[in-house]
Design a protein around this motif. Structure first.
Motif, mmCIF file in Angstrom:
data_model
loop_
_atom_site.group_PDB
_atom_site.id
_atom_site.type_symbol
_atom_site.label_atom_id
_atom_site.label_comp_id
_atom_site.label_asym_id
_atom_site.label_seq_id
_atom_site.Cartn_x
_atom_site.Cartn_y
_atom_site.Cartn_z
ATOM 1 N N ALA A 18 -8.531 -1.875 -11.511
ATOM 2 C CA ALA A 18 -7.834 -0.647 -11.133
ATOM 3 C C ALA A 18 -8.457 0.564 -11.821
ATOM 4 C CB ALA A 18 -6.351 -0.761 -11.488
ATOM 5 N N ALA A 110 -2.837 -5.240 -8.687
ATOM 6 C CA ALA A 110 -1.855 -6.017 -7.921
ATOM 7 C C ALA A 110 -1.150 -7.045 -8.790
ATOM 8 C CB ALA A 110 -2.536 -6.708 -6.743
ATOM 9 N N LEU A 121 2.864 -10.590 -6.207
ATOM 10 C CA LEU A 121 2.671 -9.146 -6.259
ATOM 11 C C LEU A 121 3.389 -8.695 -7.517
ATOM 12 C CD1 LEU A 121 1.574 -6.658 -4.804
ATOM 13 C CD2 LEU A 121 3.802 -6.423 -3.706
ATOM 14 N N ALA A 125 3.222 -3.377 -9.401
ATOM 15 C CA ALA A 125 2.630 -3.162 -8.083
ATOM 16 C C ALA A 125 3.694 -3.133 -6.998
ATOM 17 C CB ALA A 125 1.609 -4.259 -7.781
ATOM 18 N N THR A 136 0.487 5.833 -4.422
ATOM 19 C CA THR A 136 0.047 4.752 -5.313
ATOM 20 C C THR A 136 -1.060 3.950 -4.650
ATOM 21 O OG1 THR A 136 2.255 4.543 -6.289
ATOM 22 C CG2 THR A 136 0.765 2.670 -6.549
ATOM 23 N N VAL A 138 -2.858 0.346 -4.951
ATOM 24 C CA VAL A 138 -2.757 -0.989 -5.539
ATOM 25 C C VAL A 138 -4.093 -1.694 -5.325
ATOM 26 C CG1 VAL A 138 -1.538 -3.187 -5.495
ATOM 27 C CG2 VAL A 138 -0.278 -1.066 -5.091
ATOM 28 N N LEU A 304 0.452 -5.615 0.759
ATOM 29 C CA LEU A 304 0.131 -5.494 -0.658
ATOM 30 C C LEU A 304 -0.099 -6.857 -1.310
ATOM 31 C CD1 LEU A 304 2.655 -2.699 -1.692
ATOM 32 C CD2 LEU A 304 0.170 -2.507 -1.576
#
Length: 325
Positions: A18, A110, A121, A125, A136, A138, A304
Motif C-alpha cells: 500500500a 487489503a 478482507l 480495508a 479510499t 485498497v 474488494l
C-alpha cells in the motif's frame, strides 16, 4: 483542499504494498504522505489468568509501532515525497477514519496484522471504504504482482463495447482492460461521482478510461424475461448512455480516451474479472454512481475481497443520483 494521502502502516508486507502504491500516486499528484499507525495494549481478565504486564509494557508497544512508522517514513523520504507520521492509541479503523476527515485520499492494504488485523478482507480495508470521509484505495496483498485465482471467474463477452466486435470474437477470451482505469458505473447514467473520480485518475496516469456497466437482466424473474427486441433496445440504450457519459467528460478532460463495455452478467463476477487486467478499479461505496448497495454493498465487498489490482472506492451518498437519460 488537502493534498495529503494517509497510509495505514502496521509492519506487514501488505502495508508495504500500500505504501509503495501511495508513493507513486503522491509523486504524480505532488501530494504529501502522512503515515498513520495505531496501537492497543491487550487487556487481561485477572480472574481467569494471573498475568501481569511490566510497568513499561505500554511504552514498549508504542515504541515498536513508532519504529515501524519511522522506517516507512524513511522509505517515503527516499522517494522524494514529503512525509509526516502519526502514532495514536486505539482501534486502527477508528484512527484511520478520524484522519480521513482532512485527507484527500486514504490508502490501506487489503489484509494486515497486529493493529490492522482482519479477515479475508481486513477490518480496516472493510471499514475505510464504508466510513472514510475521503476516497479510499485498497491494495491487494500481492500487488504489484498480480496473482490470479486458481479458477478465474468466467465472464461472457460484453453485449455492447467500443472494442472491435470481430476482434473480440476471434480472441474468444475474457475482456482485456490492460493499461486502463476501469470505472464501475450504472450503464443508464451519464454523470456520477465515480465517473468523475475515475476520469481524474485516468487523466493523472495518462491512460484510457474504461466504463463498465451491467444490465443484470439475468436476475429477472423466470416468469418474465424480456424479448430479444427488448434486450437489444436495452443494450442500445446503455451504449447510448455511455457515449453521452464520455461526451460529458470532454470539457474537463479533453485529451482523455473513454471506452466502454456493457455486460449482462453478475456484477461482482464482471468487476472481479476486470481486475485481472485493469491498472485500477474505481467503484462506489453505496447508492447510485457505483452499484446500488448498502453502506458497503455486497458487490463492493466482493470486489474488494477478490480483486487482484488496487481498488479505489468513492464515497457516494444514497440520495445522490446521477443524471439519467
Amino acid at each position: 483542499m488537502s493534498h495529503t494521502i494517509i497510509v495505514g502502516i502496521d509492519g506487514s508486507d501488505n502495508a508495504e504494498c500500500a505504501l509503495q502504491w501511495a508513493i507513486t500516486h503522491a509523486q504524480k499528484t505532488s501530494s504529501e504522505i502522512r503515515i498513520v499507525s495505531a496501537y492497543t495494549v491487550p487487556g487481561v481478565n485477572m480472574s481467569q489468568a494471573d498475568i501481569v504486564f511490566p510497568a513499561d509494557f505500554d511504552s514498549a508497544v508504542k515504541k515498536t509501532v513508532e519504529d515501524i512508522a519511522e522506517a516507512a517514513a524513511a522509505t517515503v523520504t527516499k522517494a522524494g515525497v514529503p512525509v509526516s507520521t502519526t502514532i495514536a492509541p486505539g482501534d486502527a479503523s477508528g484512527v484511520m477514519v478520524e484522519h480521513s476527515k482532512n485527507a484527500a485520499l486514504a490508502v490501506v492494504g487489503a489484509r494486515g496484522r497486529g493493529g490492522f488485523a482482519g479477515r479475508l478482507l481486513g477490518s480496516v480495508a472493510l471499514a475505510m471504504p464504508a466510513h472514510s470521509q475521503c476516497p479510499t484505495v485498497v491494495v491487494p496483498s500481492t500487488w504489484p504482482t498480480r496473482v490470479m485465482p486458481t479458477t478465474p471467474l468466467p465472464v461472457d463477452d460484453p453485449v455492447r463495447t467500443t472494442d472491435d466486435p470481430s476482434a473480440e470474437a476471434e480472441r474468444r477470451t475474457r475482456p482485456d482492460f490492460s493499461g486502463e482505469v476501469v470505472a464501475a458505473v450504472d450503464p443508464f447514467e451519464t454523470d456520477t461521482p465515480v465517473l468523475r473520480a475515475a476520469a481524474s485518475q485516468a487523466a493523472i496516469y495518462g491512460v484510457p478510461l474504461r466504463l463498465v456497466g451491467v444490465t443484470a437482466t439475468h436476475i429477472l424473474s423466470p416468469e418474465w424475461m424480456p424479448s430479444e427486441e427488448h434486450l437489444i433496445r436495452m443494450y442500445d440504450e446503455a451504449a447510448t448512455s455511455f457515449t453521452a457519459a464520455a461526451d460529458s467528460l470532454k470539457g474537463d478532460f479533453p485529451d482523455l480516451e473513454v471506452r466502454y463495455s456493457v455486460f449482462d452478467a453478475p456484477a461482482t463476477e464482471v468487476l472481479v474479472s476486470a481486475t485481472y487486467t485493469a491498472d485500477l478499479m474505481v467503484i462506489g461505496s453505496r447508492g447510485r454512481g457505483g452499484f446500488v448497495a448498502t453502506v458497503l454493498g455486497s458487490t463492493s465487498q466482493g470486489v474488494l475481497s477478490h480483486a487482484v489490482c488496487p481498488v479505489r472506492v468513492v464515497r457516494v451518498n444514497r440520495r445522490q443520483p446521477g443524471r439519467r437519460r
